[in-house]
Write an enzyme that holds these catalytic residues in place. Structure first.
Site, PDB file in Angstrom:
ATOM      1  N   LEU A 115       0.847  -1.183   0.000  1.00 44.96           N
ATOM      2  CA  LEU A 115       0.000   0.000   0.000  1.00 44.96           C
ATOM      3  C   LEU A 115       0.889   1.242   0.000  1.00 44.96           C
ATOM      4  O   LEU A 115       1.726   1.408   0.876  1.00 44.96           O
ATOM      5  CB  LEU A 115      -0.920  -0.007   1.223  1.00 44.96           C
ATOM      6  CG  LEU A 115      -2.165  -0.892   1.168  1.00 44.96           C
ATOM      7  CD1 LEU A 115      -1.840  -2.342   0.846  1.00 44.96           C
ATOM      8  CD2 LEU A 115      -2.932  -0.811   2.483  1.00 44.96           C
ATOM      9  N   PRO A 117       1.702   5.295   0.080  1.00 39.55           N
ATOM     10  CA  PRO A 117       1.171   6.575   0.549  1.00 39.55           C
ATOM     11  C   PRO A 117       1.301   7.658  -0.509  1.00 39.55           C
ATOM     12  O   PRO A 117       2.168   7.581  -1.392  1.00 39.55           O
ATOM     13  CB  PRO A 117       2.057   6.893   1.756  1.00 39.55           C
ATOM     14  CG  PRO A 117       3.376   6.260   1.401  1.00 39.55           C
ATOM     15  CD  PRO A 117       3.028   5.000   0.644  1.00 39.55           C
ATOM     16  N   THR A 119       2.454  10.494  -0.041  1.00 44.19           N
ATOM     17  CA  THR A 119       3.648  11.297   0.204  1.00 44.19           C
ATOM     18  C   THR A 119       4.881  10.774  -0.516  1.00 44.19           C
ATOM     19  O   THR A 119       5.838  11.526  -0.715  1.00 44.19           O
ATOM     20  CB  THR A 119       3.942  11.361   1.715  1.00 44.19           C
ATOM     21  OG1 THR A 119       3.929  10.029   2.248  1.00 44.19           O
ATOM     22  CG2 THR A 119       2.913  12.212   2.429  1.00 44.19           C
ATOM     23  N   ASN A 120       4.888   9.503  -0.914  1.00 40.01           N
ATOM     24  CA  ASN A 120       6.052   8.931  -1.597  1.00 40.01           C
ATOM     25  C   ASN A 120       5.641   7.961  -2.703  1.00 40.01           C
ATOM     26  O   ASN A 120       6.049   6.799  -2.702  1.00 40.01           O
ATOM     27  CB  ASN A 120       6.967   8.226  -0.595  1.00 40.01           C
ATOM     28  CG  ASN A 120       7.856   9.178   0.163  1.00 40.01           C
ATOM     29  OD1 ASN A 120       8.537  10.027  -0.416  1.00 40.01           O
ATOM     30  ND2 ASN A 120       7.852   9.072   1.482  1.00 40.01           N
ATOM     31  N   GLY A 198      -1.183   6.001   6.527  1.00 36.78           N
ATOM     32  CA  GLY A 198      -1.895   6.472   7.698  1.00 36.78           C
ATOM     33  C   GLY A 198      -2.518   5.368   8.529  1.00 36.78           C
ATOM     34  O   GLY A 198      -2.559   4.193   8.141  1.00 36.78           O
ATOM     35  N   GLY A 216       3.434   3.001  12.588  1.00 27.66           N
ATOM     36  CA  GLY A 216       2.681   3.859  13.485  1.00 27.66           C
ATOM     37  C   GLY A 216       2.900   5.328  13.176  1.00 27.66           C
ATOM     38  O   GLY A 216       3.753   5.700  12.369  1.00 27.66           O
ATOM     39  N   CYS A 249       6.891  11.212   8.845  1.00 27.81           N
ATOM     40  CA  CYS A 249       6.600  10.989  10.264  1.00 27.81           C
ATOM     41  C   CYS A 249       7.824  11.228  11.143  1.00 27.81           C
ATOM     42  O   CYS A 249       7.694  11.388  12.360  1.00 27.81           O
ATOM     43  CB  CYS A 249       6.106   9.559  10.487  1.00 27.81           C
ATOM     44  SG  CYS A 249       4.571   9.175   9.640  1.00 27.81           S
ATOM     45  N   GLU A 340       1.542  15.273  16.303  1.00 29.43           N
ATOM     46  CA  GLU A 340       2.243  15.269  15.017  1.00 29.43           C
ATOM     47  C   GLU A 340       1.773  16.442  14.165  1.00 29.43           C
ATOM     48  O   GLU A 340       0.571  16.691  14.052  1.00 29.43           O
ATOM     49  CB  GLU A 340       1.983  13.941  14.297  1.00 29.43           C
ATOM     50  CG  GLU A 340       2.822  13.740  13.058  1.00 29.43           C
ATOM     51  CD  GLU A 340       2.608  12.362  12.446  1.00 29.43           C
ATOM     52  OE1 GLU A 340       3.590  11.762  11.971  1.00 29.43           O
ATOM     53  OE2 GLU A 340       1.459  11.872  12.452  1.00 29.43           O
ATOM     54  N   LEU A 420       8.845   2.243   8.825  1.00 25.79           N
ATOM     55  CA  LEU A 420       9.428   2.238  10.158  1.00 25.79           C
ATOM     56  C   LEU A 420       8.453   1.608  11.151  1.00 25.79           C
ATOM     57  O   LEU A 420       7.467   2.228  11.548  1.00 25.79           O
ATOM     58  CB  LEU A 420       9.755   3.671  10.595  1.00 25.79           C
ATOM     59  CG  LEU A 420      10.773   4.403   9.709  1.00 25.79           C
ATOM     60  CD1 LEU A 420      10.784   5.887  10.031  1.00 25.79           C
ATOM     61  CD2 LEU A 420      12.156   3.815   9.882  1.00 25.79           C
TER      62      LEU A 420
END
Length: 469
Positions: A115, A117, A119-120, A198, A216, A249, A340, A420
């Site tokens: 999956l 994201p 963002t990348n 997420g 996480g 993150c 965050e 991570l």
């Protein structure tokens, strides 16, 4: 209410899974040299400057978030993954312990659902692909809908690399038109899921009934004591906070500074491009960055500080690179800046004694980000040790820019990854950097050895022979 899976999506998933398994079958007898060559091809085709720059910038344009000029630098993550993979055996005998009579054989995990994201969308597929192919796995990528085209095109590049190396191109496939029902079904039918994204995505992966590696949430907190080199700490903090406009993150979110150097550190951060918001501006930022339910607003995620400030209703100079808000004694679920941030903004705290610093760290991670990462700028080994013993995180960077270091760097020994793990703290099955070793099955072969049986006196120590009820 979520819609049901369509017949067309059901058939598509079944066909993709069949093609993936057929591709794996063609590589069952590949040697380590063959697999290493394949990984090199994938890394080169995707990680060369021209191709990666084009797709990295396309991902920013497609999603509307991130640093268009800085994101192409993430291609070096592909290079670092390749370095680690080429040093790690992935087929046949991969480990031998003669003293214990153990031999370990590596085998593929199977078809992986990955999956991706938003963002990348350009970086995550090849980072996964270099490792998964070396372990003889196939991958079906499920992109984020906002960046589906970028992910699809990167996977097409990876398929070209497979053909160049004589490997079946169906080792890599990407869903062209992603949907929540299709992604959920994919996780249910594949052998393993890698969920980089997420919390809802990770929760869905863990609920699929199949093994899954999730990640996480982050809320990276950095302690800076009076033994730190202030200029280095300020420079590294800026580098970490501004990387891809703070979308990661791992980006420095909370800076916890010893009171005796607080003013000097804030000045150093300002010299690096920081803008210290007034109390009024801070309140305006909070109203713009979070909605009434406490959710981050998309318009202020991973953007230049000028855009965030403008959304809040004030202006900052064009040369400012990140925002700072003073947040002393404002930690907890009701204090949103202690959570965050996911943009070019950091919260500042100060402490008198190191016990106070540890207390602040504990409070912040009780609020959010437990299991992810923290850092420290200190030349006091006792302080470093005490933070490492207390912080509920899976990785701690010492005198390094967090978002450039904890997922692996040329200058530290952390395994390179784009995922991570945050351990039990963060609701994950592992707290390691997810790498190729997590994409393999292992067979342990055990031969008999001389008896290894301590005496009962050795085993029970002072309790041996005591009377018990």
């Amino acid at each position: 209410m979520a819609r049901e899976l369509t017949e067309e999506e059901l058939q598509l998933a079944s066909e993709m899974l069949d093609r993936a398994r057929a591709a794996m079958a063609k590589m069952i007898d590949w040697s380590q040299a063959d697999l290493d060559r394949l990984s090199q091809a994938i890394a080169w085709y995707t990680g060369n400057e021209k191709t990666f720059t084009r797709l990295a910038q396309q991902g920013v344009d497609e999603s509307g978030i991130g640093d268009r000029s800085g994101r192409p630098g993430k291609r070096f993550k592909i290079h670092m993954v390749l370095r680690d993979v080429l040093r790690t055996p992935s087929t046949g005998i991969v480990e031998t312990d003669e003293n214990k009579g153990l031999v370990k054989y590596a085998k593929p995990a199977g078809v992986i659902a990955s999956l991706i994201p938003m963002t990348n969308p350009a970086m995550t597929p090849p980072v996964t692909g270099v490792s998964s192919a070396n372990a003889r796995n196939a991958v079906i990528f499920s992109p984020h809908p906002r960046t589906a085209q970028t992910t699809y095109e990167m996977v097409e590049v990876m398929r070209t690399a497979c053909r160049a190396a004589g490997a079946p191109e169906d080792l890599f496939q990407s869903i062209r038109n992603p949907s929540i029902p299709l992604t959920q079904h994919l996780m249910e039918i594949c052998d393993l899921t890698l969920a980089t994204g997420g919390k809802p995505m990770v929760k869905a992966a863990y609920s699929s009934g199949r093994p899954a590696y999730g990640v996480g949430a982050g809320n990276s907190s950095i302690v800076i004591d009076d033994t730190a080199d202030i200029e280095i700490a300020a420079r590294n903090t800026r580098v970490s906070k501004t990387s891809d406009f703070g979308s990661g993150c791992s980006a420095d979110g909370n800076i916890i500074i010893q009171k005796s150097i607080y003013e000097a550190m804030v000045e150093a951060l300002a010299a690096e491009g920081g803008y210290l918001c007034t109390t009024e501006e801070k309140a305006m930022l909070e109203a713009a960055m979070w909605d009434d339910q406490g959710n981050r607003t998309f318009r202020t995620i991973a953007c230049r500080p000028q855009q965030t400030a403008e959304a809040a209703g004030f202006n900052i100079p064009d040369d400012r690179k990140f925002l700072m808000v003073e947040n002393q004694d404002q930690i907890g679920p009701e204090h949103r800046f202690s959570k965050e941030k996911l943009t070019t903004l950091m919260a500042l705290y100060h402490f008198d004694t190191f016990d106070d610093a540890l207390d602040t760290v504990s409070q912040i991670y009780a609020t959010g980000g437990k299991g992810h990462s923290c850092g420290i700028y200190s030349n006091n080994d006792e302080h470093i040790d005490r933070l490492a013993r207390l912080a509920p995180v899976s990785r701690m960077m010492v005198r390094q820019p967090q978002s450039k270091a904890n997922a692996g760097a040329w200058t530290n020994g952390m395994p390179m990854t784009s995922s991570l793990g945050c351990g039990v703290w963060g609701g994950n099955i592992t707290n390691e950097n997810v790498t190729m070793k997590h994409m393999m099955n292992y067979t342990w072969v055990s031969r008999p050895i001389p008896e290894d049986r301590p005496s009962e006196e050795e085993l029970f120590g002072e309790f041996f022979g005591q009377e018990v009820a």
